[in-house]
Design a protein around this motif. Structure first.
Motif, PDB file in Angstrom:
ATOM      1  N   LEU A 194       0.838  -1.200   0.000  1.00 18.15           N
ATOM      2  CA  LEU A 194       0.000   0.000   0.000  1.00 18.15           C
ATOM      3  C   LEU A 194       0.869   1.245   0.000  1.00 18.15           C
ATOM      4  N   ILE A 195       1.871   1.274   0.863  1.00 16.15           N
ATOM      5  CA  ILE A 195       2.768   2.432   0.945  1.00 16.15           C
ATOM      6  C   ILE A 195       3.524   2.605  -0.367  1.00 16.15           C
ATOM      7  N   LYS A 196       3.955   1.501  -0.949  1.00 13.93           N
ATOM      8  CA  LYS A 196       4.659   1.571  -2.230  1.00 13.93           C
ATOM      9  C   LYS A 196       3.752   2.162  -3.317  1.00 13.93           C
ATOM     10  N   ALA A 197       2.496   1.751  -3.347  1.00 11.38           N
ATOM     11  CA  ALA A 197       1.556   2.269  -4.347  1.00 11.38           C
ATOM     12  C   ALA A 197       1.297   3.756  -4.129  1.00 11.38           C
ATOM     13  N   LEU A 198       1.186   4.182  -2.881  1.00 11.79           N
ATOM     14  CA  LEU A 198       0.966   5.601  -2.602  1.00 11.79           C
ATOM     15  C   LEU A 198       2.182   6.432  -2.997  1.00 11.79           C
ATOM     16  N   ARG A 199       3.374   5.894  -2.762  1.00  9.03           N
ATOM     17  CA  ARG A 199       4.592   6.606  -3.170  1.00  9.03           C
ATOM     18  C   ARG A 199       4.679   6.721  -4.686  1.00  9.03           C
ATOM     19  N   GLU A 200       4.333   5.656  -5.388  1.00  3.52           N
ATOM     20  CA  GLU A 200       4.367   5.695  -6.855  1.00  3.52           C
ATOM     21  C   GLU A 200       3.404   6.738  -7.406  1.00  3.52           C
ATOM     22  N   LYS A 201       2.267   6.919  -6.733  1.00  7.27           N
ATOM     23  CA  LYS A 201       1.288   7.921  -7.155  1.00  7.27           C
ATOM     24  C   LYS A 201       1.633   9.308  -6.613  1.00  7.27           C
ATOM     25  N   GLN A 202       2.751   9.395  -5.874  1.00  2.70           N
ATOM     26  CA  GLN A 202       3.223  10.646  -5.274  1.00  2.70           C
ATOM     27  C   GLN A 202       2.163  11.263  -4.368  1.00  2.70           C
ATOM     28  N   ILE A 203       1.559  10.421  -3.562  1.00  2.00           N
ATOM     29  CA  ILE A 203       0.560  10.869  -2.588  1.00  2.00           C
ATOM     30  C   ILE A 203       1.235  10.889  -1.220  1.00  2.00           C
ATOM     31  N   ASP A 204       1.172  12.035  -0.558  1.00  4.91           N
ATOM     32  CA  ASP A 204       1.754  12.180   0.772  1.00  4.91           C
ATOM     33  C   ASP A 204       0.858  11.466   1.780  1.00  4.91           C
ATOM     34  N   PHE A 205       1.383  10.408   2.372  1.00  2.00           N
ATOM     35  CA  PHE A 205       0.575   9.608   3.308  1.00  2.00           C
ATOM     36  C   PHE A 205       0.977   9.845   4.757  1.00  2.00           C
ATOM     37  N   THR A 206       1.775  10.873   5.020  1.00  2.09           N
ATOM     38  CA  THR A 206       2.222  11.103   6.401  1.00  2.09           C
ATOM     39  C   THR A 206       1.055  11.426   7.322  1.00  2.09           C
ATOM     40  N   LYS A 207       0.024  12.112   6.805  1.00  2.00           N
ATOM     41  CA  LYS A 207      -1.119  12.427   7.666  1.00  2.00           C
ATOM     42  C   LYS A 207      -2.027  11.218   7.893  1.00  2.00           C
ATOM     43  N   TYR A 208      -1.731  10.106   7.220  1.00  2.00           N
ATOM     44  CA  TYR A 208      -2.533   8.877   7.378  1.00  2.00           C
ATOM     45  C   TYR A 208      -1.775   7.791   8.128  1.00  2.00           C
ATOM     46  N   GLU A 209      -0.574   8.103   8.620  1.00  2.00           N
ATOM     47  CA  GLU A 209       0.245   7.073   9.274  1.00  2.00           C
ATOM     48  C   GLU A 209      -0.432   6.494  10.515  1.00  2.00           C
ATOM     49  N   HIS A 210      -1.271   7.274  11.180  1.00  2.00           N
ATOM     50  CA  HIS A 210      -1.973   6.745  12.346  1.00  2.00           C
ATOM     51  C   HIS A 210      -2.954   5.634  11.930  1.00  2.00           C
ATOM     52  N   LEU A 211      -3.436   5.679  10.694  1.00  2.00           N
ATOM     53  CA  LEU A 211      -4.326   4.624  10.198  1.00  2.00           C
ATOM     54  C   LEU A 211      -3.561   3.353   9.849  1.00  2.00           C
ATOM     55  N   LEU A 212      -2.295   3.525   9.497  1.00  2.00           N
ATOM     56  CA  LEU A 212      -1.486   2.358   9.135  1.00  2.00           C
ATOM     57  C   LEU A 212      -1.171   1.487  10.339  1.00  2.00           C
ATOM     58  N   THR A 213      -1.231   2.028  11.523  1.00  2.00           N
ATOM     59  CA  THR A 213      -0.938   1.244  12.710  1.00  2.00           C
ATOM     60  C   THR A 213      -2.185   0.601  13.295  1.00  2.00           C
ATOM     61  N   LYS A 214      -3.375   1.058  12.852  1.00  2.00           N
ATOM     62  CA  LYS A 214      -4.621   0.458  13.333  1.00  2.00           C
ATOM     63  C   LYS A 214      -4.787  -0.936  12.755  1.00  2.00           C
ATOM     64  N   LYS A 215      -5.520  -1.767  13.481  1.00  2.00           N
ATOM     65  CA  LYS A 215      -5.836  -3.102  12.983  1.00  2.00           C
ATOM     66  C   LYS A 215      -6.895  -2.976  11.904  1.00  2.00           C
ATOM     67  N   SER A 216      -6.636  -3.572  10.733  1.00  2.00           N
ATOM     68  CA  SER A 216      -7.592  -3.493   9.614  1.00  2.00           C
ATOM     69  C   SER A 216      -8.598  -4.594   9.693  1.00  2.00           C
TER      70      SER A 216
END
Length: 145
Positions: A123-145
């Motif tokens: 997911l992070i790799k795909a967001l980086r490829e699309k040049q989308i800044d995901f730093t404001k979503y990092e708290h969601l990456l640690t949540k249980k999906s």
């Protein structure tokens, strides 16, 4: 009595069939569990479909294209299921927030929340490829999906 190569062929064939039927049964059973109604009378897949139908008019072509780009790394066999799950989560977020339109922010948040934790590195790799800044979503990456 069977002997030689034919015996080994039969044994291999039996093991092969058992393994493939077990794998197929596992995935069918998972789909069956998702179809079972919950306490509210609707299944997980029913809710996904509900959210998609309720928010279908909120999608613009730009956000549809972004969703397509984000699910592109998913193997083609599973892409439709992934697209529906992510779109359902995006729709759920949009309804919870009374959004007038699906935005890039909603797409990214829904994508993160709908993606299993084990796939977050992709997911992070795909967001980086699309040049989308995901730093404001990092708290969601640690949540249980």
């Amino acid at each position: 009595m069977l002997t030689g190569w034919f015996l080994w062929f039969i044994l291999f064939w039996v093991v092969f069939l058992l393994v493939t039927m077990s794998i197929g049964g596992f995935f069918m059973f998972r789909k069956f569990l998702k179809r079972l109604p919950k306490e509210d009378g609707k299944s997980e897949l029913d809710w996904q479909q509900y959210y998609i139908e309720q928010t279908r008019h909120l999608w613009s072509e730009k956000e549809k294209a972004l969703l397509e780009d984000l699910v592109r790394p998913v193997p083609e066999l599973f892409r439709d299921v992934a697209r529906q799950k992510i779109a359902g989560k995006i729709g759920e977020l949009a309804l919870q927030e009374n959004a007038n339109q699906i935005t890039e922010d909603l797409v990214v948040r829904g994508y993160i929340l709908a993606t299993p934790k084990r796939d977050h590195k992709f997911l992070i790799k795909a967001l980086r490829e699309k040049q989308i800044d995901f730093t404001k979503y990092e708290h969601l990456l640690t949540k249980k999906s």
